[in-house]
Design a protein around this motif. Structure first.
Motif, PDB file in Angstrom:
ATOM      1  N   ARG A 186      50.623  44.633  39.164  1.00 48.70           N
ATOM      2  CA  ARG A 186      50.302  44.312  40.552  1.00 48.70           C
ATOM      3  C   ARG A 186      48.829  44.589  40.828  1.00 48.70           C
ATOM      4  O   ARG A 186      48.467  45.457  41.628  1.00 48.70           O
ATOM      5  CB  ARG A 186      51.193  45.119  41.488  1.00 48.70           C
ATOM      6  N   PRO A 187      47.926  43.867  40.157  1.00 53.80           N
ATOM      7  CA  PRO A 187      46.499  44.124  40.341  1.00 53.80           C
ATOM      8  C   PRO A 187      46.024  43.717  41.729  1.00 53.80           C
ATOM      9  O   PRO A 187      46.524  42.746  42.313  1.00 53.80           O
ATOM     10  CB  PRO A 187      45.841  43.258  39.272  1.00 53.80           C
ATOM     11  N   ALA A 188      45.058  44.459  42.234  1.00 60.12           N
ATOM     12  CA  ALA A 188      44.451  44.102  43.517  1.00 60.12           C
ATOM     13  C   ALA A 188      43.461  42.962  43.343  1.00 60.12           C
ATOM     14  O   ALA A 188      43.205  42.202  44.278  1.00 60.12           O
ATOM     15  CB  ALA A 188      43.757  45.312  44.123  1.00 60.12           C
ATOM     16  N   GLN A 189      42.912  42.844  42.133  1.00 66.88           N
ATOM     17  CA  GLN A 189      41.883  41.835  41.889  1.00 66.88           C
ATOM     18  C   GLN A 189      41.925  41.400  40.426  1.00 66.88           C
ATOM     19  O   GLN A 189      42.095  42.225  39.528  1.00 66.88           O
ATOM     20  CB  GLN A 189      40.500  42.412  42.216  1.00 66.88           C
ATOM     21  N   LEU A 190      41.786  40.104  40.211  1.00 65.05           N
ATOM     22  CA  LEU A 190      41.645  39.568  38.870  1.00 65.05           C
ATOM     23  C   LEU A 190      40.188  39.186  38.643  1.00 65.05           C
ATOM     24  O   LEU A 190      39.590  38.486  39.469  1.00 65.05           O
ATOM     25  CB  LEU A 190      42.523  38.337  38.669  1.00 65.05           C
ATOM     26  N   ILE A 191      39.649  39.640  37.526  1.00 55.64           N
ATOM     27  CA  ILE A 191      38.270  39.322  37.164  1.00 55.64           C
ATOM     28  C   ILE A 191      38.327  38.390  35.965  1.00 55.64           C
ATOM     29  O   ILE A 191      38.679  38.800  34.856  1.00 55.64           O
ATOM     30  CB  ILE A 191      37.482  40.607  36.837  1.00 55.64           C
ATOM     31  N   ASP A 192      38.014  37.144  36.191  1.00 56.92           N
ATOM     32  CA  ASP A 192      38.108  36.105  35.169  1.00 56.92           C
ATOM     33  C   ASP A 192      36.924  36.234  34.212  1.00 56.92           C
ATOM     34  O   ASP A 192      35.773  36.002  34.588  1.00 56.92           O
ATOM     35  CB  ASP A 192      38.111  34.731  35.840  1.00 56.92           C
ATOM     36  N   VAL A 193      37.213  36.614  32.957  1.00 60.92           N
ATOM     37  CA  VAL A 193      36.142  36.898  31.997  1.00 60.92           C
ATOM     38  C   VAL A 193      35.937  35.760  31.000  1.00 60.92           C
ATOM     39  O   VAL A 193      35.167  35.898  30.041  1.00 60.92           O
ATOM     40  CB  VAL A 193      36.449  38.206  31.232  1.00 60.92           C
ATOM     41  N   ARG A 194      36.580  34.641  31.202  1.00 58.24           N
ATOM     42  CA  ARG A 194      36.541  33.578  30.193  1.00 58.24           C
ATOM     43  C   ARG A 194      35.162  32.970  30.001  1.00 58.24           C
ATOM     44  O   ARG A 194      34.886  32.382  28.953  1.00 58.24           O
ATOM     45  CB  ARG A 194      37.558  32.497  30.556  1.00 58.24           C
ATOM     46  N   GLU A 195      34.280  33.092  31.005  1.00 50.25           N
ATOM     47  CA  GLU A 195      32.937  32.524  30.891  1.00 50.25           C
ATOM     48  C   GLU A 195      31.911  33.533  30.393  1.00 50.25           C
ATOM     49  O   GLU A 195      30.715  33.222  30.320  1.00 50.25           O
ATOM     50  CB  GLU A 195      32.489  31.963  32.245  1.00 50.25           C
ATOM     51  N   LEU A 196      32.341  34.730  30.037  1.00 49.35           N
ATOM     52  CA  LEU A 196      31.397  35.710  29.488  1.00 49.35           C
ATOM     53  C   LEU A 196      30.898  35.251  28.116  1.00 49.35           C
ATOM     54  O   LEU A 196      31.622  34.579  27.373  1.00 49.35           O
ATOM     55  CB  LEU A 196      32.060  37.080  29.354  1.00 49.35           C
ATOM     56  N   PRO A 197      29.672  35.620  27.748  1.00 52.87           N
ATOM     57  CA  PRO A 197      29.130  35.199  26.439  1.00 52.87           C
ATOM     58  C   PRO A 197      29.667  36.053  25.296  1.00 52.87           C
ATOM     59  O   PRO A 197      28.922  36.705  24.558  1.00 52.87           O
ATOM     60  CB  PRO A 197      27.620  35.398  26.639  1.00 52.87           C
ATOM     61  N   ASP A 253      28.454  37.307  33.346  1.00 57.49           N
ATOM     62  CA  ASP A 253      27.669  38.237  32.532  1.00 57.49           C
ATOM     63  C   ASP A 253      28.403  39.565  32.454  1.00 57.49           C
ATOM     64  O   ASP A 253      29.167  39.930  33.355  1.00 57.49           O
ATOM     65  CB  ASP A 253      26.260  38.424  33.100  1.00 57.49           C
ATOM     66  N   VAL A 254      28.183  40.288  31.361  1.00 53.09           N
ATOM     67  CA  VAL A 254      28.894  41.537  31.119  1.00 53.09           C
ATOM     68  C   VAL A 254      28.587  42.592  32.176  1.00 53.09           C
ATOM     69  O   VAL A 254      29.510  43.251  32.678  1.00 53.09           O
ATOM     70  CB  VAL A 254      28.595  42.058  29.695  1.00 53.09           C
ATOM     71  N   PRO A 255      27.314  42.811  32.563  1.00 52.24           N
ATOM     72  CA  PRO A 255      27.052  43.823  33.606  1.00 52.24           C
ATOM     73  C   PRO A 255      27.799  43.549  34.912  1.00 52.24           C
ATOM     74  O   PRO A 255      28.297  44.476  35.559  1.00 52.24           O
ATOM     75  CB  PRO A 255      25.539  43.752  33.798  1.00 52.24           C
ATOM     76  N   GLY A 256      27.882  42.272  35.288  1.00 50.30           N
ATOM     77  CA  GLY A 256      28.607  41.945  36.510  1.00 50.30           C
ATOM     78  C   GLY A 256      30.088  42.255  36.401  1.00 50.30           C
ATOM     79  O   GLY A 256      30.705  42.783  37.334  1.00 50.30           O
TER      80      GLY A 256
END
Length: 330
Positions: free
Chosen positions: A44-55, A11-14
């Motif tokens: 060199r990101p500290a974290q990857l946020i996978d957005v492929r499942e966002l609506p 979800d977008v807010p998350g």
């Protein structure tokens, strides 16, 4: 490669909360540019946020005309969509001219906007580069620069933006939509990319922690009569050395409306507003097209090995507008 965290969001807010909490986080869509840069040690990101499942994977008509394109729509989906092909054909052509079919199946619209330059000095972490390490210098100015910028560059960076899609979006006044922890916002594409100046490492005007949610194309009847042409060093998978998105409305031999944007000539998709101004209300003939191209390219500043781009872009303008004029006369 630096060790990094990974989270998939639904979800977008998350997604926005995670981005806002970690300035070293990056969104992962198709990963067709970001992952390569991570392997090279450039990103060199500290974290990857996978957005492929966002609506955010839909293309929808906008009230009054126009389209809204979700950020996770793939390039292949964008190019194949009937509304895009009918009302913005130059956009479909631009997308199809970029990368390979396999990459287009993975790459997302939001990621395409944020892709980094393919300058060899930027992608080689062993070399100095002001875009990668501010203040380290721009070796391309004295080195390999045959495919570098002739418009809008500076003494700090002469790299070009690699997007084909962005060139067509620039011609049609696209607006980038985004979300932050403070709420939604939008940026016209003309303001989305920052001028190079002395801070080439600052590439977009997105606020910190922003998530691109989509692109809106406003109504543009002239866009239905548009084309995109890309010149490259080989016919297959290759970045442009010059490209153009053009749309033209000609009535009784007079240009009523024209849209022009250039690719591979600047650090961002280049809207050719001076050429548009010169052409509007004038005759639709080769002499007028050439004069308009000359007016736009008068600001070009070339390096020893990229001056050919001035002639290339002039010829592209004349050829493309001539074809559109002949097509309108049929």
């Amino acid at each position: 490669m630096r060790e990094f965290g990974y989270q998939r969001v639904f979800d977008v807010p998350g997604a926005v909360a995670l981005l806002g909490a970690d300035p070293d986080a990056r969104c992962l869509g198709g990963g067709t540019n970001l992952v390569d840069l991570m392997k090279a040690g450039v990103e060199r990101p500290a974290q990857l946020i996978d957005v492929r499942e966002l609506p955010l994977g839909r293309i929808e008509a906008v009230d009054g005309g126009g389209l809204h394109i979700g950020a996770t729509v793939t390039n292949s989906e964008l190019a194949a969509h009937p509304e895009v092909r009918c009302h913005y054909p130059a956009l479909a052509q631009a997308v199809l001219s970029g990368a390979s079919g396999q990459l287009r199946n993975m790459a997302t619209v939001g990621g395409n906007l944020l892709q980094r330059t393919r300058c060899g000095y930027f992608t080689d972490a062993a070399k100095p580069c002001n875009k990668r390490v501010p203040g380290s210098g721009c070796p391309a100015i004295e080195g390999e620069h045959h495919n570098h910028a002739i418009l809008g560059a500076s003494a700090h960076c002469v790299a070009v933006h690699p997007s084909d899609m962005g060139v067509a979006l620039a011609a049609f006044d696209a607006v980038v939509r985004y979300e932050t922890t403070d709420g939604p916002g939008d940026l016209p594409l003309a303001e989305f990319y920052l001028p190079v100046g002395d801070t080439p490492h600052l590439e977009t005007a997105l606020p910190p922690g922003a998530l691109i949610t989509g692109i809106t194309l406003p109504p543009a009847p002239v866009a239905a009569h548009s084309r995109y042409r890309k010149v490259r060093e080989r016919a297959s998978y290759a970045f442009a050395i010059g490209s153009i998105a053009a749309a033209l409305d000609v009535r009784d031999g007079v240009i009523r409306e024209v849209r022009l944007a250039f690719g591979a000539v600047a650090s961002r998709p280049w809207r050719a507003r001076e050429a548009e101004r010169v052409l509007t209300g004038g005759p639709a003939d080769a002499a007028a097209f050439a004069a308009a191209a000359d007016a736009e390219l008068a600001a070009a500043e070339t390096l020893p090995h990229n001056g050919y781009k001035v002639t290339l872009m002039r010829n592209l303008v004349v050829a493309m507008l001539t074809e559109l004029t002949e097509e309108a006369a049929r």
